[in-house]
Scaffold this motif. Structure first.
Motif, mmCIF file in Angstrom:
data_model
loop_
_atom_site.group_PDB
_atom_site.id
_atom_site.type_symbol
_atom_site.label_atom_id
_atom_site.label_comp_id
_atom_site.label_asym_id
_atom_site.label_seq_id
_atom_site.Cartn_x
_atom_site.Cartn_y
_atom_site.Cartn_z
ATOM 1 N N ALA A 1 -50.884 37.421 -0.076
ATOM 2 C CA ALA A 1 -49.921 36.363 0.226
ATOM 3 C C ALA A 1 -48.794 36.325 -0.794
ATOM 4 O O ALA A 1 -47.919 35.464 -0.717
ATOM 5 C CB ALA A 1 -50.630 35.007 0.269
ATOM 6 N N GLY A 2 -48.792 37.242 -1.748
ATOM 7 C CA GLY A 2 -47.804 37.240 -2.815
ATOM 8 C C GLY A 2 -48.193 36.297 -3.938
ATOM 9 O O GLY A 2 -48.991 35.373 -3.763
ATOM 10 N N GLY A 3 -47.639 36.537 -5.118
ATOM 11 C CA GLY A 3 -47.863 35.623 -6.239
ATOM 12 C C GLY A 3 -49.309 35.510 -6.673
ATOM 13 O O GLY A 3 -49.750 34.428 -7.053
ATOM 14 N N GLN A 4 -50.059 36.624 -6.604
ATOM 15 C CA GLN A 4 -51.477 36.603 -6.978
ATOM 16 C C GLN A 4 -52.273 35.589 -6.153
ATOM 17 O O GLN A 4 -53.119 34.857 -6.666
ATOM 18 C CB GLN A 4 -51.660 36.341 -8.471
ATOM 19 C CG GLN A 4 -51.147 37.450 -9.387
ATOM 20 C CD GLN A 4 -51.884 38.776 -9.220
ATOM 21 O OE1 GLN A 4 -51.558 39.584 -8.358
ATOM 22 N NE2 GLN A 4 -52.875 39.001 -10.045
ATOM 23 N N GLN A 5 -51.977 35.557 -4.851
ATOM 24 C CA GLN A 5 -52.718 34.729 -3.910
ATOM 25 C C GLN A 5 -53.119 35.577 -2.706
ATOM 26 O O GLN A 5 -52.500 36.605 -2.421
ATOM 27 C CB GLN A 5 -51.855 33.563 -3.427
ATOM 28 C CG GLN A 5 -51.432 32.612 -4.539
ATOM 29 C CD GLN A 5 -50.342 31.665 -4.088
ATOM 30 O OE1 GLN A 5 -50.607 30.705 -3.382
ATOM 31 N NE2 GLN A 5 -49.112 31.935 -4.480
ATOM 32 N N ILE A 6 -54.165 35.145 -2.022
ATOM 33 C CA ILE A 6 -54.581 35.786 -0.788
ATOM 34 C C ILE A 6 -54.574 34.758 0.333
ATOM 35 O O ILE A 6 -54.606 33.554 0.086
ATOM 36 C CB ILE A 6 -55.966 36.459 -0.909
ATOM 37 C CG1 ILE A 6 -57.031 35.471 -1.387
ATOM 38 C CG2 ILE A 6 -55.894 37.672 -1.822
ATOM 39 C CD1 ILE A 6 -58.430 36.065 -1.425
ATOM 40 N N ARG A 7 -54.543 35.250 1.568
ATOM 41 C CA ARG A 7 -54.410 34.381 2.734
ATOM 42 C C ARG A 7 -55.388 34.831 3.803
ATOM 43 O O ARG A 7 -55.744 36.003 3.897
ATOM 44 C CB ARG A 7 -52.974 34.446 3.268
ATOM 45 C CG ARG A 7 -52.649 33.520 4.438
ATOM 46 C CD ARG A 7 -51.151 33.517 4.682
ATOM 47 N NE ARG A 7 -50.443 32.979 3.525
ATOM 48 C CZ ARG A 7 -49.139 33.119 3.307
ATOM 49 N NH1 ARG A 7 -48.389 33.788 4.179
ATOM 50 N NH2 ARG A 7 -48.579 32.590 2.241
ATOM 51 N N MET A 8 -55.816 33.871 4.628
ATOM 52 C CA MET A 8 -56.681 34.195 5.757
ATOM 53 C C MET A 8 -56.390 33.245 6.912
ATOM 54 O O MET A 8 -55.848 32.152 6.712
ATOM 55 C CB MET A 8 -58.155 34.125 5.365
ATOM 56 C CG MET A 8 -58.678 32.724 5.100
ATOM 57 S SD MET A 8 -60.460 32.674 4.770
ATOM 58 C CE MET A 8 -61.133 33.154 6.369
#
Length: 334
Positions: free
Chosen positions: A264-271
């Motif tokens: 998700a960018g910026g050291q984040q993940i998305r689901m």
């Protein structure tokens, strides 16, 4: 359906608290290490540190069924600023992949799980600065001292411009007012300094050290078992997310969704997931085994779009979560 508290700045159990000589100075101040972690002794609503059995029981007694039912589900939407800044940092693990293995309960005749309702996952309740009660989701994690509960940073601390929450308790496998394994009161709360100082979504990580309690007057991981932990495992992993969203079951029962994460960018993940308010702090579990109610925590619910588009984000678990885990464990009573 209960309302959600949107943060946009950015049962009859006995309790025995084991202090192991906690320094008096630590009981009266926030402490920071040199690796970006910050912690504070948990406190009551009136500011007293939870450093003995009597005060821990007062916290547990504060949470009557009526107060628990009226606690609002804490969550917050992703801001336009966060969406813009999230693409400015190239994704990367910060070290080699690491793993802590899950552990089973050590108490004979311990809990049994139900399909897609983990005994290691529960609801947390706390009071917020300025008044009011709120709730999030959380899960146990295995460690040598067997006291740790993992959640989101915004479920222990308000972030930039705010303070620590008080009267913090964890109820494993809470369902419709029932506390099948009792309640556990926090001894200390920890998060990343970047969350506390600037509400960094990439650092929206929290860990609570729990006092003895629950049905067996024991440590929380001895009582219900503990999930494993993974970090630096990449941005695309299959996970099961568990939590207590207000939009499904009114926040009164565990819900789940499954999918594969992406960067998700910026050291984040998305689901993809349709859980909203109240699921904050709930674990994203790799290799979740619903026969034992445990897996490997790979992230936690941090934030999503408002009113929700079927997706939410969590911090990418890199070396920072391992640092916070080690820090909380080191500060835990034996």
């Amino acid at each position: 359906m209960k309302s959600a508290l949107r943060w946009t700045v950015s049962a009859g159990a006995a309790f025995t608290l084991i202090l192991a000589g906690a320094p008096a100075a630590e009981a009266n101040s926030t402490t920071v290490d040199g690796k970006g972690n910050i912690t504070a002794i948990a406190r009551t609503l009136d500011g007293r540190p939870v450093t003995n059995e009597k005060i821990a029981k007062e916290v547990a007694d504060f949470w009557t069924p009526e107060r628990m039912a009226s606690a609002v589900d804490l969550d917050f939407p992703k801001s336009a600023r966060a969406a813009t800044s999230s693409s400015s940092r190239a994704p990367r693990p910060t070290g080699p992949a690491g793993t802590v293995a899950p552990v089973a309960p050590s108490i004979a005749g311990g809990p049994r799980t139900m399909l897609n309702e983990a005994v290691t996952v529960g609801k947390v309740y706390f009071t917020v600065p300025g008044g009011g009660t709120a709730s999030c989701s959380a899960s146990t994690v295995a460690s040598t001292k067997r006291r740790l509960v993992v959640t989101a940073g915004h479920c222990v601390h308000q972030g930039a411009g705010g303070g620590w929450y008080s009267n913090w308790q964890f109820v494993p496998r809470y369902r419709n007012g029932v506390r099948p394994f009792g309640t556990f009161v926090a001894y200390s709360l920890s998060t990343r300094g970047a969350w506390a100082s600037s509400s960094s979504y990439a650092e929206d990580m929290g860990i609570a050290v729990m006092s003895n309690g629950g049905t067996y007057n024991a440590k929380v991981v001895d009582t219900v078992g503990g999930n494993g932990l993974r970090w630096n495992w990449g941005y695309s992993v299959a996970v099961t997310a568990l939590g207590y969203p207000s939009n499904l079951g009114g926040g009164e029962s565990q819900q789940y969704c499954q999918g594969t994460t992406w960067d998700a960018g910026g050291q984040q993940i998305r689901m993809y997931c349709n859980m909203t308010y109240g699921s904050s702090g709930g674990p994203w579990l790799q290799e979740y085994n619903d026969s034992i109610g445990a897996g490997y925590i790979n992230s936690t619910v941090s934030h999503g779009d408002n009113p929700g588009n079927g997706q939410f984000d969590g911090p990418y678990y890199d070396d920072d979560i391992k640092s916070l885990y080690d820090y909380a464990e080191a500060g835990s009573p034996a």
